[in-house]
Design an enzyme around this catalytic site. Structure first.
Site, short mmCIF file in Angstrom:
data_model
loop_
_atom_site.label_atom_id
_atom_site.label_comp_id
_atom_site.label_asym_id
_atom_site.label_seq_id
_atom_site.Cartn_x
_atom_site.Cartn_y
_atom_site.Cartn_z
N SER A 76 10.33 -3.33 16.46
CA SER A 76 10.24 -3.68 15.04
C SER A 76 11.63 -3.80 14.43
O SER A 76 12.40 -2.83 14.43
CB SER A 76 9.44 -2.62 14.28
OG SER A 76 9.55 -2.84 12.89
N HIS A 131 8.86 -7.90 16.44
CA HIS A 131 7.85 -7.53 15.45
C HIS A 131 8.50 -7.48 14.08
O HIS A 131 9.50 -6.78 13.86
CB HIS A 131 7.24 -6.16 15.79
CG HIS A 131 6.09 -5.78 14.91
ND1 HIS A 131 4.81 -6.26 15.12
CD2 HIS A 131 6.01 -4.99 13.82
CE1 HIS A 131 4.00 -5.76 14.19
NE2 HIS A 131 4.70 -4.99 13.39
N ASP A 177 7.95 -6.62 10.19
CA ASP A 177 7.12 -5.93 9.20
C ASP A 177 7.48 -6.41 7.80
O ASP A 177 8.58 -6.14 7.32
CB ASP A 177 7.35 -4.42 9.29
CG ASP A 177 6.73 -3.82 10.54
OD1 ASP A 177 5.51 -3.94 10.69
OD2 ASP A 177 7.47 -3.22 11.34
N MET A 203 6.68 -6.14 3.86
CA MET A 203 6.05 -5.25 2.86
C MET A 203 6.40 -5.73 1.45
O MET A 203 7.53 -6.14 1.19
CB MET A 203 6.55 -3.82 3.04
CG MET A 203 6.42 -3.28 4.44
SD MET A 203 7.10 -1.60 4.54
CE MET A 203 7.06 -1.33 6.30
N HIS A 238 3.81 -9.23 10.88
CA HIS A 238 2.78 -8.32 10.35
C HIS A 238 2.92 -8.29 8.83
O HIS A 238 3.88 -7.72 8.30
CB HIS A 238 3.00 -6.94 10.98
CG HIS A 238 2.13 -5.86 10.42
ND1 HIS A 238 2.39 -4.52 10.64
CD2 HIS A 238 1.00 -5.89 9.65
CE1 HIS A 238 1.47 -3.79 10.03
NE2 HIS A 238 0.62 -4.61 9.42
N MET A 284 2.09 -6.89 5.49
CA MET A 284 1.54 -5.77 4.72
C MET A 284 1.69 -6.13 3.24
O MET A 284 2.44 -5.51 2.49
CB MET A 284 2.30 -4.48 5.06
CG MET A 284 1.95 -3.94 6.42
SD MET A 284 2.99 -2.52 6.89
CE MET A 284 4.27 -3.37 7.80
N MET A 339 -3.20 0.27 13.08
CA MET A 339 -2.13 1.10 12.53
C MET A 339 -2.35 2.54 12.97
O MET A 339 -3.42 3.11 12.75
CB MET A 339 -2.12 1.01 11.01
CG MET A 339 -1.72 -0.33 10.43
SD MET A 339 -0.08 -0.88 10.96
CE MET A 339 0.97 0.45 10.37
N ASP A 381 0.74 0.08 16.23
CA ASP A 381 1.95 0.12 15.40
C ASP A 381 2.03 1.44 14.64
O ASP A 381 1.16 1.73 13.82
CB ASP A 381 1.94 -1.06 14.42
CG ASP A 381 3.21 -1.16 13.60
OD1 ASP A 381 4.11 -0.31 13.75
OD2 ASP A 381 3.32 -2.11 12.79
#
Length: 216
Positions: A9, A34, A36, A38, A67, A69, A138, A176
């Site tokens: 990540s 990966h 992330d 947010m 991913h 979020m 998760m 994850d």
């Protein structure tokens, strides 16, 4: 042959030396990048957006696993595809029209995944499991790196595997949160195909060696 993919990540990378860390992963045994994302609304943290994705797109030479979020992910999937995403995963809890969003992502030639928070039961995927390319479980509550692994994840892996097999799905299972050298082999043995590792990789003296060890 059992799949054993490691997806470091970039949330844990050194953003002052992001190109250096991306090149390190290019030259390592890592399989995926990966990413992330947010938004400070779906999760209580803000990470990064398209400027960082542009840097990843310019330098990453491996599969890019995004991913989201974020709330209303359907508004942003096209932009992430334009910025080089090879797979986009959206949260079951954040996506009102999940079936439509999954098929829209796939219509653009990109793989699509669905993500479950720790408290969301696997059975909620029954009507979408045949359509998705990946299920991301998760194993911490999303929003921050470095959290403690939730042990109930092993049970959810087994349940997800059963759901995949009973629906003739080809979906991979990704984990994850809290993945490290102590639990990686157990997670693979339990049925995981892809492990996301952030702090466990980037906080070590030799991230390349750590990636090798995670795959054993």
């Amino acid at each position: 042959m059992k799949t054993k993919l490691i997806a470091p990540s970039l949330l844990s990378a050194d953003f002052g030396n992001l190109q250096r860390d991306i090149e390190m992963l290019n030259n390592s045994q890592a399989d995926w990048f990966h990413i992330d994302v947010m938004d400070g609304r779906f999760v209580p943290n803000i990470s990064f957006g398209f400027p960082v994705m542009k840097t990843v797109q310019q330098h990453a030479k491996k599969f890019v696993d995004v991913h989201l979020m974020i709330v209303e992910p359907e508004k942003y999937v096209d932009e992430f595809i334009n910025h080089g995403a090879d797979l986009i995963s959206v949260h079951y809890e954040a996506c009102t029209h999940l079936h439509r969003t999954i098929h829209h992502i796939q219509s653009k030639g990109v793989k699509a995944g669905v993500v479950l928070n720790p408290s969301t039961p696997v059975l909620m995927l029954e009507d979408i499991i045949a359509d998705v390319d990946l299920v991301l479980l998760m194993s911490v509550n999303p929003g921050f790196g470095g959290q403690k692994f939730i042990e109930n994840t092993y049970k959810k892996i087994a349940e997800t595997k059963d759901l995949i097999l009973s629906n003739n799905s080809t979906a991979l299972i990704e984990i994850d949160g809290g993945v490290n050298l102590d639990n990686a082999s157990k997670l693979f043995e339990a049925g995981a195909d892809v492990l996301v590792a952030g702090n466990a990789v980037f906080s070590t003296e030799s991230p390349e060696r750590t990636i090798e060890l995670l795959k054993i």
